[in-house]
Write a protein that holds these residues in place. Structure first.
Motif, PDB file in Angstrom:
ATOM      1  N   MET A 178     128.458  60.031 -18.210  1.00 21.15           N
ATOM      2  CA  MET A 178     128.519  61.271 -17.485  1.00 21.15           C
ATOM      3  C   MET A 178     129.453  61.123 -16.281  1.00 21.15           C
ATOM      4  O   MET A 178     129.599  60.052 -15.724  1.00 21.15           O
ATOM      5  N   ALA A 179     130.026  62.228 -15.888  1.00 21.66           N
ATOM      6  CA  ALA A 179     130.969  62.240 -14.783  1.00 21.66           C
ATOM      7  C   ALA A 179     130.233  62.231 -13.444  1.00 21.66           C
ATOM      8  O   ALA A 179     129.060  62.578 -13.355  1.00 21.66           O
ATOM      9  N   TYR A 180     130.956  61.833 -12.420  1.00 23.86           N
ATOM     10  CA  TYR A 180     130.436  61.780 -11.054  1.00 23.86           C
ATOM     11  C   TYR A 180     130.890  63.016 -10.300  1.00 23.86           C
ATOM     12  O   TYR A 180     132.072  63.380 -10.327  1.00 23.86           O
ATOM     13  N   GLY A 181     129.975  63.667  -9.609  1.00 21.24           N
ATOM     14  CA  GLY A 181     130.303  64.842  -8.819  1.00 21.24           C
ATOM     15  C   GLY A 181     130.039  64.608  -7.347  1.00 21.24           C
ATOM     16  O   GLY A 181     129.150  63.835  -6.974  1.00 21.24           O
ATOM     17  N   TYR A 182     130.822  65.250  -6.534  1.00 24.79           N
ATOM     18  CA  TYR A 182     130.684  65.150  -5.086  1.00 24.79           C
ATOM     19  C   TYR A 182     130.941  66.529  -4.490  1.00 24.79           C
ATOM     20  O   TYR A 182     131.966  67.155  -4.782  1.00 24.79           O
ATOM     21  N   ILE A 183     129.994  67.003  -3.700  1.00 25.46           N
ATOM     22  CA  ILE A 183     130.168  68.255  -2.981  1.00 25.46           C
ATOM     23  C   ILE A 183     129.955  67.936  -1.508  1.00 25.46           C
ATOM     24  O   ILE A 183     128.937  67.352  -1.130  1.00 25.46           O
ATOM     25  N   GLY A 184     130.929  68.289  -0.694  1.00 27.04           N
ATOM     26  CA  GLY A 184     130.817  68.008   0.727  1.00 27.04           C
ATOM     27  C   GLY A 184     131.278  69.183   1.561  1.00 27.04           C
ATOM     28  O   GLY A 184     131.990  70.072   1.082  1.00 27.04           O
ATOM     29  N   THR A 185     130.822  69.199   2.796  1.00 30.86           N
ATOM     30  CA  THR A 185     131.320  70.174   3.754  1.00 30.86           C
ATOM     31  C   THR A 185     131.799  69.425   4.981  1.00 30.86           C
ATOM     32  O   THR A 185     131.358  68.304   5.267  1.00 30.86           O
ATOM     33  N   MET A 186     132.715  70.044   5.680  1.00 30.16           N
ATOM     34  CA  MET A 186     133.195  69.506   6.948  1.00 30.16           C
ATOM     35  C   MET A 186     133.452  70.671   7.887  1.00 30.16           C
ATOM     36  O   MET A 186     133.836  71.756   7.459  1.00 30.16           O
ATOM     37  N   ARG A 187     133.194  70.422   9.154  1.00 29.36           N
ATOM     38  CA  ARG A 187     133.400  71.447  10.165  1.00 29.36           C
ATOM     39  C   ARG A 187     134.622  71.051  10.992  1.00 29.36           C
ATOM     40  O   ARG A 187     134.740  69.929  11.446  1.00 29.36           O
ATOM     41  N   THR A 188     135.516  72.020  11.172  1.00 30.67           N
ATOM     42  CA  THR A 188     136.727  71.771  11.943  1.00 30.67           C
ATOM     43  C   THR A 188     136.535  72.221  13.386  1.00 30.67           C
ATOM     44  O   THR A 188     135.670  73.043  13.679  1.00 30.67           O
ATOM     45  N   VAL A 189     137.356  71.663  14.262  1.00 23.22           N
ATOM     46  CA  VAL A 189     137.374  72.185  15.623  1.00 23.22           C
ATOM     47  C   VAL A 189     137.952  73.595  15.543  1.00 23.22           C
ATOM     48  O   VAL A 189     138.673  73.945  14.601  1.00 23.22           O
ATOM     49  N   GLN A 190     137.635  74.412  16.520  1.00 24.32           N
ATOM     50  CA  GLN A 190     138.001  75.826  16.486  1.00 24.32           C
ATOM     51  C   GLN A 190     139.497  76.024  16.240  1.00 24.32           C
ATOM     52  O   GLN A 190     140.342  75.345  16.827  1.00 24.32           O
ATOM     53  N   ASP A 191     139.779  76.941  15.321  1.00 24.50           N
ATOM     54  CA  ASP A 191     141.147  77.367  14.984  1.00 24.50           C
ATOM     55  C   ASP A 191     141.983  76.319  14.247  1.00 24.50           C
ATOM     56  O   ASP A 191     143.208  76.433  14.208  1.00 24.50           O
ATOM     57  N   HIS A 192     141.349  75.316  13.640  1.00 25.63           N
ATOM     58  CA  HIS A 192     142.102  74.303  12.894  1.00 25.63           C
ATOM     59  C   HIS A 192     141.732  74.253  11.409  1.00 25.63           C
ATOM     60  O   HIS A 192     142.183  73.360  10.691  1.00 25.63           O
ATOM     61  N   ARG A 193     140.921  75.214  10.949  1.00 25.83           N
ATOM     62  CA  ARG A 193     140.488  75.168   9.552  1.00 25.83           C
ATOM     63  C   ARG A 193     141.665  75.249   8.592  1.00 25.83           C
ATOM     64  O   ARG A 193     141.753  74.452   7.651  1.00 25.83           O
ATOM     65  N   ASP A 194     142.604  76.158   8.809  1.00 27.40           N
ATOM     66  CA  ASP A 194     143.726  76.311   7.881  1.00 27.40           C
ATOM     67  C   ASP A 194     144.583  75.047   7.835  1.00 27.40           C
ATOM     68  O   ASP A 194     145.083  74.669   6.774  1.00 27.40           O
ATOM     69  N   GLU A 195     144.733  74.390   8.968  1.00 28.42           N
ATOM     70  CA  GLU A 195     145.508  73.150   9.011  1.00 28.42           C
ATOM     71  C   GLU A 195     144.820  72.049   8.197  1.00 28.42           C
ATOM     72  O   GLU A 195     145.470  71.326   7.437  1.00 28.42           O
ATOM     73  N   VAL A 196     143.518  71.936   8.322  1.00 23.46           N
ATOM     74  CA  VAL A 196     142.778  70.932   7.542  1.00 23.46           C
ATOM     75  C   VAL A 196     142.844  71.269   6.055  1.00 23.46           C
ATOM     76  O   VAL A 196     143.029  70.374   5.218  1.00 23.46           O
ATOM     77  N   VAL A 197     142.729  72.528   5.709  1.00 26.10           N
ATOM     78  CA  VAL A 197     142.856  72.929   4.301  1.00 26.10           C
ATOM     79  C   VAL A 197     144.222  72.499   3.758  1.00 26.10           C
ATOM     80  O   VAL A 197     144.310  71.950   2.655  1.00 26.10           O
ATOM     81  N   ARG A 198     145.276  72.727   4.513  1.00 28.44           N
ATOM     82  CA  ARG A 198     146.612  72.302   4.067  1.00 28.44           C
ATOM     83  C   ARG A 198     146.669  70.792   3.843  1.00 28.44           C
ATOM     84  O   ARG A 198     147.257  70.327   2.862  1.00 28.44           O
ATOM     85  N   ILE A 199     146.060  70.037   4.738  1.00 29.72           N
ATOM     86  CA  ILE A 199     146.034  68.579   4.582  1.00 29.72           C
ATOM     87  C   ILE A 199     145.279  68.202   3.313  1.00 29.72           C
ATOM     88  O   ILE A 199     145.739  67.371   2.517  1.00 29.72           O
ATOM     89  N   LEU A 200     144.125  68.811   3.092  1.00 27.79           N
ATOM     90  CA  LEU A 200     143.310  68.494   1.913  1.00 27.79           C
ATOM     91  C   LEU A 200     144.040  68.824   0.617  1.00 27.79           C
ATOM     92  O   LEU A 200     143.881  68.127  -0.385  1.00 27.79           O
ATOM     93  N   LEU A 201     144.812  69.886   0.618  1.00 26.32           N
ATOM     94  CA  LEU A 201     145.511  70.299  -0.602  1.00 26.32           C
ATOM     95  C   LEU A 201     146.864  69.621  -0.764  1.00 26.32           C
ATOM     96  O   LEU A 201     147.447  69.670  -1.853  1.00 26.32           O
ATOM     97  N   SER A 202     147.358  68.955   0.258  1.00 29.80           N
ATOM     98  CA  SER A 202     148.699  68.362   0.186  1.00 29.80           C
ATOM     99  C   SER A 202     148.767  67.138  -0.715  1.00 29.80           C
ATOM    100  O   SER A 202     149.831  66.813  -1.222  1.00 29.80           O
ATOM    101  N   GLY A 203     147.667  66.453  -0.933  1.00 32.44           N
ATOM    102  CA  GLY A 203     147.709  65.222  -1.699  1.00 32.44           C
ATOM    103  C   GLY A 203     147.103  65.309  -3.076  1.00 32.44           C
ATOM    104  O   GLY A 203     146.625  64.312  -3.609  1.00 32.44           O
ATOM    105  N   THR A 204     147.136  66.468  -3.687  1.00 29.73           N
ATOM    106  CA  THR A 204     146.460  66.627  -4.979  1.00 29.73           C
ATOM    107  C   THR A 204     147.264  66.113  -6.173  1.00 29.73           C
ATOM    108  O   THR A 204     146.702  65.922  -7.244  1.00 29.73           O
ATOM    109  N   GLN A 205     148.558  65.863  -5.999  1.00 27.66           N
ATOM    110  CA  GLN A 205     149.401  65.490  -7.135  1.00 27.66           C
ATOM    111  C   GLN A 205     148.903  64.241  -7.861  1.00 27.66           C
ATOM    112  O   GLN A 205     148.954  64.173  -9.081  1.00 27.66           O
ATOM    113  N   GLY A 206     148.433  63.255  -7.141  1.00 27.19           N
ATOM    114  CA  GLY A 206     148.026  62.009  -7.777  1.00 27.19           C
ATOM    115  C   GLY A 206     146.570  61.935  -8.170  1.00 27.19           C
ATOM    116  O   GLY A 206     146.132  60.912  -8.710  1.00 27.19           O
TER     117      GLY A 206
END
Length: 100
Positions: free
Chosen positions: A1-29
């Motif tokens: 069976m596969a392994y699943g991971y669900i997590g949440t993280m809280r950003t400092v105010q007004d930085h959520r979009d920047e963190v989202v960009r970082i999280l999505l920037s490394g998906t190629q590999g």
């Protein structure tokens, strides 16, 4: 069976979009590293909350991905933008739409 991971993280105010960009920037590999599903979501009711849902071939694949240089770089870039409030849930994935 596969392994699943669900997590949440809280950003400092007004930085959520920047963190989202970082999280999505490394998906190629991710597929080559054993990732079957990687989804980044934002809360509609909390402007600083990010959810990450992952499915991996195994926990070992997930753990190995955290040691990749690109993953380490993304973590280093995102950490100053986070409050330190995290949740995590590890799961055994039994199936579903979108999984091979």
């Amino acid at each position: 069976m596969a392994y699943g991971y669900i997590g949440t993280m809280r950003t400092v105010q007004d930085h959520r979009d920047e963190v989202v960009r970082i999280l999505l920037s490394g998906t190629q590999g991710l597929r080559a590293a054993g990732c079957l599903l990687y989804v980044v979501s934002v809360s509609d009711s909390d402007s600083e909350l990010i959810h990450v849902t992952e499915v991996w071939q195994s926990r070992e694949h997930h753990d190995a991905s955290l040691r990749l240089p690109e993953t380490q770089a993304a973590i280093a870039q995102a950490m100053p933008l986070l409050t330190g409030e995290f949740t995590r849930e590890e799961l055994t994935v039994v199936g579903g739409l979108g999984l091979a």
